[in-house]
Design a protein around this motif. Structure first.
Motif, PDB file in Angstrom:
ATOM      1  N   THR A 144      78.428 -25.408 -13.956  1.00 56.37           N
ATOM      2  CA  THR A 144      78.302 -26.825 -14.280  1.00 56.37           C
ATOM      3  C   THR A 144      78.557 -27.691 -13.052  1.00 56.37           C
ATOM      4  O   THR A 144      79.170 -27.237 -12.077  1.00 56.37           O
ATOM      5  CB  THR A 144      79.278 -27.196 -15.422  1.00 56.37           C
ATOM      6  OG1 THR A 144      79.006 -28.516 -15.885  1.00 56.37           O
ATOM      7  CG2 THR A 144      80.723 -27.115 -14.961  1.00 56.37           C
ATOM      8  N   ARG A 145      78.064 -28.931 -13.103  1.00 54.53           N
ATOM      9  CA  ARG A 145      78.188 -29.889 -11.980  1.00 54.53           C
ATOM     10  C   ARG A 145      77.751 -29.260 -10.669  1.00 54.53           C
ATOM     11  O   ARG A 145      78.382 -29.443  -9.631  1.00 54.53           O
ATOM     12  CB  ARG A 145      79.631 -30.361 -11.833  1.00 54.53           C
ATOM     13  CG  ARG A 145      80.172 -31.179 -12.967  1.00 54.53           C
ATOM     14  CD  ARG A 145      81.492 -31.809 -12.548  1.00 54.53           C
ATOM     15  NE  ARG A 145      82.322 -32.150 -13.690  1.00 54.53           N
ATOM     16  CZ  ARG A 145      83.572 -32.583 -13.590  1.00 54.53           C
ATOM     17  NH1 ARG A 145      84.128 -32.699 -12.398  1.00 54.53           N
ATOM     18  NH2 ARG A 145      84.260 -32.860 -14.665  1.00 54.53           N
ATOM     19  N   ASP A 147      74.810 -25.583 -17.086  1.00 52.28           N
ATOM     20  CA  ASP A 147      75.216 -26.790 -17.798  1.00 52.28           C
ATOM     21  C   ASP A 147      75.380 -27.933 -16.809  1.00 52.28           C
ATOM     22  O   ASP A 147      76.488 -28.404 -16.552  1.00 52.28           O
ATOM     23  CB  ASP A 147      76.529 -26.531 -18.557  1.00 52.28           C
ATOM     24  CG  ASP A 147      76.970 -27.716 -19.408  1.00 52.28           C
ATOM     25  OD1 ASP A 147      76.124 -28.584 -19.700  1.00 52.28           O
ATOM     26  OD2 ASP A 147      78.152 -27.767 -19.778  1.00 52.28           O
ATOM     27  N   GLU A 195      77.337 -31.122 -17.925  1.00 52.52           N
ATOM     28  CA  GLU A 195      78.736 -31.005 -18.367  1.00 52.52           C
ATOM     29  C   GLU A 195      78.893 -31.138 -19.883  1.00 52.52           C
ATOM     30  O   GLU A 195      79.921 -31.594 -20.379  1.00 52.52           O
ATOM     31  CB  GLU A 195      79.608 -32.076 -17.687  1.00 52.52           C
ATOM     32  CG  GLU A 195      79.492 -32.116 -16.181  1.00 52.52           C
ATOM     33  CD  GLU A 195      80.189 -33.329 -15.595  1.00 52.52           C
ATOM     34  OE1 GLU A 195      81.329 -33.606 -16.003  1.00 52.52           O
ATOM     35  OE2 GLU A 195      79.575 -34.014 -14.760  1.00 52.52           O
ATOM     36  N   GLN A 225      82.004 -29.095 -21.332  1.00 50.58           N
ATOM     37  CA  GLN A 225      83.304 -29.702 -21.042  1.00 50.58           C
ATOM     38  C   GLN A 225      83.529 -30.978 -21.842  1.00 50.58           C
ATOM     39  O   GLN A 225      84.640 -31.244 -22.305  1.00 50.58           O
ATOM     40  CB  GLN A 225      83.431 -29.993 -19.543  1.00 50.58           C
ATOM     41  CG  GLN A 225      83.715 -28.741 -18.727  1.00 50.58           C
ATOM     42  CD  GLN A 225      83.849 -29.055 -17.265  1.00 50.58           C
ATOM     43  OE1 GLN A 225      82.915 -29.559 -16.654  1.00 50.58           O
ATOM     44  NE2 GLN A 225      84.995 -28.762 -16.696  1.00 50.58           N
ATOM     45  N   ARG A 226      82.474 -31.747 -22.039  1.00 46.87           N
ATOM     46  CA  ARG A 226      82.603 -32.952 -22.861  1.00 46.87           C
ATOM     47  C   ARG A 226      82.913 -32.581 -24.306  1.00 46.87           C
ATOM     48  O   ARG A 226      83.743 -33.227 -24.953  1.00 46.87           O
ATOM     49  CB  ARG A 226      81.325 -33.791 -22.784  1.00 46.87           C
ATOM     50  CG  ARG A 226      81.098 -34.460 -21.440  1.00 46.87           C
ATOM     51  CD  ARG A 226      80.174 -35.652 -21.562  1.00 46.87           C
ATOM     52  NE  ARG A 226      78.947 -35.323 -22.287  1.00 46.87           N
ATOM     53  CZ  ARG A 226      77.846 -34.862 -21.715  1.00 46.87           C
ATOM     54  NH1 ARG A 226      77.817 -34.670 -20.409  1.00 46.87           N
ATOM     55  NH2 ARG A 226      76.779 -34.597 -22.437  1.00 46.87           N
ATOM     56  N   ASN A 275      88.409 -31.376 -18.604  1.00 47.00           N
ATOM     57  CA  ASN A 275      87.748 -31.672 -17.335  1.00 47.00           C
ATOM     58  C   ASN A 275      88.251 -30.798 -16.198  1.00 47.00           C
ATOM     59  O   ASN A 275      87.981 -31.066 -15.036  1.00 47.00           O
ATOM     60  CB  ASN A 275      87.954 -33.160 -16.980  1.00 47.00           C
ATOM     61  CG  ASN A 275      86.989 -33.641 -15.934  1.00 47.00           C
ATOM     62  OD1 ASN A 275      85.837 -33.232 -15.913  1.00 47.00           O
ATOM     63  ND2 ASN A 275      87.460 -34.515 -15.048  1.00 47.00           N
TER      64      ASN A 275
END
Length: 203
Positions: free
Chosen positions: A126-127, A149, A152, A155-156, A161
């Motif tokens: 992610t990110r 992902d 994110e 994580q949301r 986070n």
């Protein structure tokens, strides 16, 4: 004589002008996908939802279900619905720019190899960019299936986070533990798997 020289000069000018304005041969267009991309180091995700889960029995369910969320597999194909992933599983959220993530990825790969047939190890990148994640997979020898992902979403959904983040999911697809303590080594991973999933990983 002068007239001949004048005619010769005009002829040379016309030849030069014709050569400068001539159109070059067109270059054939490059077909889409002609430059082959590197094969993904990660395994495909097709088998993640295969296999029966263990019965719950009379015990009351413990822990939250995985979020109702589908994520694309890094290698392509149909998106994977997290709630369809057959547990037990260790799901690790990571990014190439995160030093603790890079530190623990080899231990997660070893866990995947040692616990084959007992649990699944799944990555969620992610990110990050696909190129950076691909390079990390190649450099660190990471082979377990990985979801992508970029937005994110997971994580949301978890309202977390932290990086790295590792979930321990039981056979009923319920989250028994979320670890955000930092880079996990082989011993700590084995301890958490035994404590939260009741599985002893071979040394």
């Amino acid at each position: 004589m002068i007239r001949r020289l004048a005619l010769l000069s005009v002829s040379l000018v016309l030849l030069v002008a014709t050569g400068c304005t001539a159109k070059p041969e067109p270059t054939p267009p490059t077909a889409p996908g002609a430059a082959a991309s590197r094969p993904s180091p990660f395994e495909e995700c097709t088998a993640l939802t295969d296999g029966p889960t263990a019965p719950t029995g009379d015990a009351a369910p413990v822990g939250d279900l995985l979020p109702e969320l589908s994520l694309p597999c890094f290698t392509g194909g149909a998106p994977v619905a997290l709630r369809d992933v057959a547990g037990p599983a260790v799901i690790n959220i990571w990014a190439s720019w995160c030093p603790p993530c890079r530190e623990e990825l080899p231990a997660l790969q070893r866990l995947s190899q040692r616990s084959a047939g007992q649990l699944r190890v799944i990555g969620v990148n992610t990110r990050d960019s696909r190129e950076a994640a691909q390079s990390i997979g190649e450099d660190f020898g990471v082979r377990f299936p990985t979801l992508f992902d970029q937005g994110e979403a997971l994580q949301r959904a978890l309202r977390r986070n932290a990086f790295p983040l590792t979930m321990f999911v039981d056979a009923d697809r319920r989250i028994r533990h979320i670890d955000t303590s930092g880079a996990l080594d082989d011993a700590r991973l084995a301890e958490l798997v035994r404590q939260h999933l009741g599985i002893t990983v071979p040394a």
